[in-house]
Scaffold this active site. Structure first.
Site, mmCIF file in Angstrom:
data_model
loop_
_atom_site.group_PDB
_atom_site.id
_atom_site.type_symbol
_atom_site.label_atom_id
_atom_site.label_comp_id
_atom_site.label_asym_id
_atom_site.label_seq_id
_atom_site.Cartn_x
_atom_site.Cartn_y
_atom_site.Cartn_z
ATOM 1 N N ARG A 271 -26.753 13.942 -36.254
ATOM 2 C CA ARG A 271 -25.528 13.348 -35.721
ATOM 3 C C ARG A 271 -25.837 12.064 -34.967
ATOM 4 O O ARG A 271 -26.860 11.951 -34.296
ATOM 5 C CB ARG A 271 -24.846 14.321 -34.755
ATOM 6 C CG ARG A 271 -24.484 15.662 -35.340
ATOM 7 C CD ARG A 271 -23.329 15.645 -36.287
ATOM 8 N NE ARG A 271 -22.126 15.063 -35.747
ATOM 9 C CZ ARG A 271 -20.920 15.204 -36.328
ATOM 10 N NH1 ARG A 271 -20.792 15.915 -37.437
ATOM 11 N NH2 ARG A 271 -19.871 14.620 -35.814
ATOM 12 N N VAL A 272 -24.915 11.115 -35.068
ATOM 13 C CA VAL A 272 -25.071 9.887 -34.302
ATOM 14 C C VAL A 272 -24.046 9.835 -33.172
ATOM 15 O O VAL A 272 -23.960 8.867 -32.446
ATOM 16 C CB VAL A 272 -24.923 8.635 -35.197
ATOM 17 C CG1 VAL A 272 -26.064 8.562 -36.190
ATOM 18 C CG2 VAL A 272 -23.586 8.634 -35.928
ATOM 19 N N ASP A 273 -23.244 10.889 -33.046
ATOM 20 C CA ASP A 273 -22.251 10.916 -31.966
ATOM 21 C C ASP A 273 -22.657 11.948 -30.913
ATOM 22 O O ASP A 273 -23.779 12.434 -30.904
ATOM 23 C CB ASP A 273 -20.855 11.230 -32.532
ATOM 24 C CG ASP A 273 -20.864 12.515 -33.365
ATOM 25 O OD1 ASP A 273 -21.884 13.226 -33.389
ATOM 26 O OD2 ASP A 273 -19.832 12.798 -33.997
ATOM 27 N N ASP A 274 -21.752 12.308 -30.043
ATOM 28 C CA ASP A 274 -22.097 13.234 -28.960
ATOM 29 C C ASP A 274 -21.926 14.686 -29.376
ATOM 30 O O ASP A 274 -21.339 15.492 -28.669
ATOM 31 C CB ASP A 274 -21.233 12.940 -27.726
ATOM 32 C CG ASP A 274 -21.575 11.582 -27.161
ATOM 33 O OD1 ASP A 274 -22.762 11.213 -27.220
ATOM 34 O OD2 ASP A 274 -20.663 10.881 -26.692
ATOM 35 N N VAL A 275 -22.414 14.970 -30.561
ATOM 36 C CA VAL A 275 -22.349 16.349 -31.038
ATOM 37 C C VAL A 275 -23.783 16.815 -31.212
ATOM 38 O O VAL A 275 -24.616 16.066 -31.724
ATOM 39 C CB VAL A 275 -21.589 16.415 -32.382
ATOM 40 C CG1 VAL A 275 -21.726 17.792 -33.014
ATOM 41 C CG2 VAL A 275 -20.109 16.080 -32.176
#
Ligand code: WTA
Length: 686
Positions: free
Chosen positions: A554-558
């Site tokens: 993941r590249v997001d806050d997940v």
């Protein structure tokens, strides 16, 4: 040319000799897509006489991209439709600049997925075939249902649901562990056009009530308790408190249908609210075993499944009926090279998308026999494989890694000869786990389908087709038919060839989610605005010189803990709800078994000293608010957090500290107070 990489694994050519035992096809590792009852493609004929290879794939793939309408309608016509779709097979707008995002497939057609799963297979002569083998907590606690028996049980519950006033379009929350009643409940809802929302039974009452408040179900289906190992978890108590909490927020649920799970808890010990709580066993078996189906539009909702995103509030991912049905059945058939004689075991729980698409719907639509254990204890894995002669084994890298740690002996002392296809999902599979899975579990003879997909995509998107082309450990290889993945740079420009960037999808596909329940705006903002013109997956990806896709996380806050998706913000809000916690910042760290672990930096309220007790109660707070699976692995006391002058927490620095890469902290001069970093390092107990 797809040769020359040392990482590549080639599969042996199919042997010419036919083996007698049909559970062990002679074509191990080199699939021929031939023997299904449902001939999905005209092109099936091309693979009749020779193994299916990259050329065949390319031919079919190209057609699926050039003529999606023709391609998918040809497949769809193998299902039962009460009425055919409008002239337009699909319509889409994937570009926010052109208006509201819209995906529609087979609009105007009416069908029913429960009918296609059960009645259709029974009419084809499969009524006596086992649909589900069930394994309980104890090895001798097992059961099975044939297609006909499953249909009867689904009909009884469907009739009951109608009797208590559940109508087409109503939401039903299902909070059950892996009991037979779980897929039965899903299929019963589908039969009458109700929208199920399964909540994984590891979620806490807080999380459950959040979901109840969001979708306002007509009833909740649960059980009194479930055993996990030697411990009984009182699920009904969790539901009780979730319902109290929902009522405080104005959402009352009048009915709680409760399965008596005798092996875990007796009736008499269960807390009960007269008038609201009903024992499943007291009512459902009295209803008729036949129930007419409710024909629904292909675009009518089938289910809601809540998943984590980068903000605190879980997202109600909505899937509709027709496209999802066609997509899950087709991907199942091809990515696992399914044949009617297969015994298929997926170790997932129906509480997650994998259990929806690849336990309940995809396999049963194909008339497959599914093994569904209630308690997939690692030690029992190979016993179960041998007991049922499992041929297709679908699991998560985290399970592979934990089995690998126990040593080969646990595996090799079992027969496992029945297995012919291995598959993996949920997170990137690291090459060493891949090799162990391939060499030890599969005796170097079974291809591995490393399937990349998401709750949002409905079904798998990038995956090998077993044996059709050389594999590279850790690569999900190529897109499934009809799927157009692209890699874009920061600015949203597509990049070609060997590259890395953000993974997006260019066109709609039948299994795609259609909206976030009650929040189409958030749907557009989260998924379609970051890179206009594309669906943004949230994953990083690279492509090598041979065109293979490699998912990098993941590249997001997940974060992805043991294949469970958890938003860092969710964990942070659970932590700060603790009365003594002032602020929290959560990052993912590498974890040997779980893939990623949860590392939390916490600032306490002024004057409160950090202690072992506080640490424990902070973790407890997360367990209570989300569920045990989201408990932080590490709590790091932070008298202050590194922030920019505008007050933004610099997570980049926290990630480096958490993963002990202290020489890679980078520029800290933009921090409001750079000395915070040294303080944090001093307080670390690496
Ligand atoms: C990750 C699970 C690498 C990915 C079906 C994705 C994977 C997220 C793979 C979705 C894979 C899933 N290789 N990464 N084979 N499969 N992922 O919604 O980061 O629970 O975005 O769906 O899991 O998780 P979800």
């Amino acid at each position: 040319a797809l040769v020359s990489s040392p990482e590549q694994v080639r599969f042996p050519s199919p042997s010419k000799k036919k083996k007698k035992n049909h559970l062990v096809p002679s074509l191990i590792g080199n699939a021929r897509f031939t023997s299904s009852k449902i001939p999905l493609f005209k092109e099936d004929s091309v693979s009749m006489s020779r193994p299916f290879g990259l050329k065949d794939y390319r031919k079919i793939y190209e057609r699926s991209i050039e003529d999606p309408a023709g391609f998918w309608s040809e497949i769809a016509s193998q299902f039962y439709w009460k009425e055919k779709w409008d002239l337009e097979v699909y319509s889409e707008n994937i570009d926010v600049r052109k208006g509201s995002i819209k995906f529609e497939w087979f609009k105007g057609a009416s069908t029913n997925i429960s009918y296609n799963t059960l009645d259709r297979n029974i009419e084809a002569g499969n009524g006596g075939k086992v649909a589900i083998y069930w394994e309980g907590n104890e090895p001798d606690d097992d059961g099975q249902l044939t297609y006909l028996e499953l249909l009867e049980r689904v009909c009884q519950l469907a009739n009951y649901l109608k009797h208590v006033g559940v109508r087409k379009g109503d939401a039903v929350i299902i909070y059950l562990p892996m009991l037979m009643e779980l897929p039965i409940a899903m299929l019963a809802c589908a039969r009458i056009g109700a929208v199920h929302s399964v909540v994984f039974a590891g979620f806490s009452s807080e999380s459950l009530s959040q979901r109840i408040i969001d979708c306002k179900p007509k009833l909740v289906i649960t059980c009194n308790a479930v055993k996990r190992g030697s411990k009984a978890i009182h699920l009904k108590d969790i539901v009780d408190s979730a319902l109290r909490e929902s009522a405080k927020n104005g959402v009352t649920v009048d009915l709680c249908l409760t399965v008596e799970n005798k092996s875990a808890m007796k009736r008499g010990d269960t807390k009960w609210k007269e008038g609201r709580d009903i024992w499943w066993q007291d009512v459902v078996p009295h209803f008729p075993t036949k129930c007419d189906v409710e024909w629904v539009d292909a675009e009518d909702p089938l289910f809601l499944l809540y998943t984590s995103g980068s903000t605190g509030k879980p997202k109600g991912v909505l899937h509709t009926t027709g496209g999802y049905m066609v997509y899950t059945a087709t991907t199942f058939k091809y990515a696992f090279d399914y044949k009617p004689s297969d015994i298929y075991w997926c170790t997932a729980d129906c509480g997650w998308i994998t259990g929806h698409s690849y336990i309940t719907y995809g396999p049963l639509l194909n008339g497959a026999t599914v093994v569904a254990p209630n308690y997939p204890d690692c030690g029992r894995c190979w016993d179960i494989v041998d007991k049922y002669k499992v041929t297709i084994f679908y699991t998560a890298p985290t399970l592979v890694r934990s089995l690998m740690r126990e040593g080969d002996e646990y595996v090799t002392r079992h027969d496992r000869k029945s297995i012919r296809v291995l598959a993996s999902v949920g997170e990137p599979i690291n090459p060493s786990a891949w090799r162990w899975f391939y060499n030890v579990v599969g005796n170097s003879r079974c291809p591995i389908s490393d399937t990349w997909w998401q709750t949002e995509t409905g079904g798998l998107m990038i995956t090998p087709l077993p044996g059709a082309w050389p594999q590279k450990p850790g690569s999900a290889t190529f897109p499934f038919f009809g799927v157009q993945p692209v890699i874009v740079d920061e600015k949203g420009n597509e990049i070609e060839g060997e590259c890395s960037g953000y993974l997006c999808i260019k066109k709609s596909w039948p299994g795609a989610f259609r909206t976030l329940y009650g929040d189409h705006e958030r749907y557009q903002t989260t998924y379609f605005k970051p890179f206009a013109g594309y669906y943004f997956t949230g994953d990083g990806c690279s492509r090598d010189k041979d065109g293979y896709f490699w998912l990098t996380g993941r590249v997001d806050d997940v974060i992805n803990v043991s294949g469970h998706r958890i938003g860092t913000v969710e964990v942070e809000s659970a932590l700060v709800s603790h009365p003594q916690c002032a602020e929290a910042a959560v990052v993912g760290i590498e974890h040997e078994i779980k893939g990623q672990g949860i590392y939390a930096f916490v600032t306490l309220v002024e004057g409160v000293p950090f202690s072992e007790e506080i640490r424990k109660s902070l973790i407890l707070s997360v367990r209570n608010q989300i569920g045990a699976f989201a408990a932080p692995d590490k709590i790091h006391w932070a008298p202050a957090l590194p922030k920019t002058r505008s007050g933004k927490i610099m997570r980049r620095i926290l990630r480096k500290i958490a993963s002990r890469q202290l020489d890679e902290l980078g520029d800290t001069s933009t921090l409001a107070d750079p000395s915070v970093v040294d303080q944090l390092i001093a307080l670390a107990d690496f």
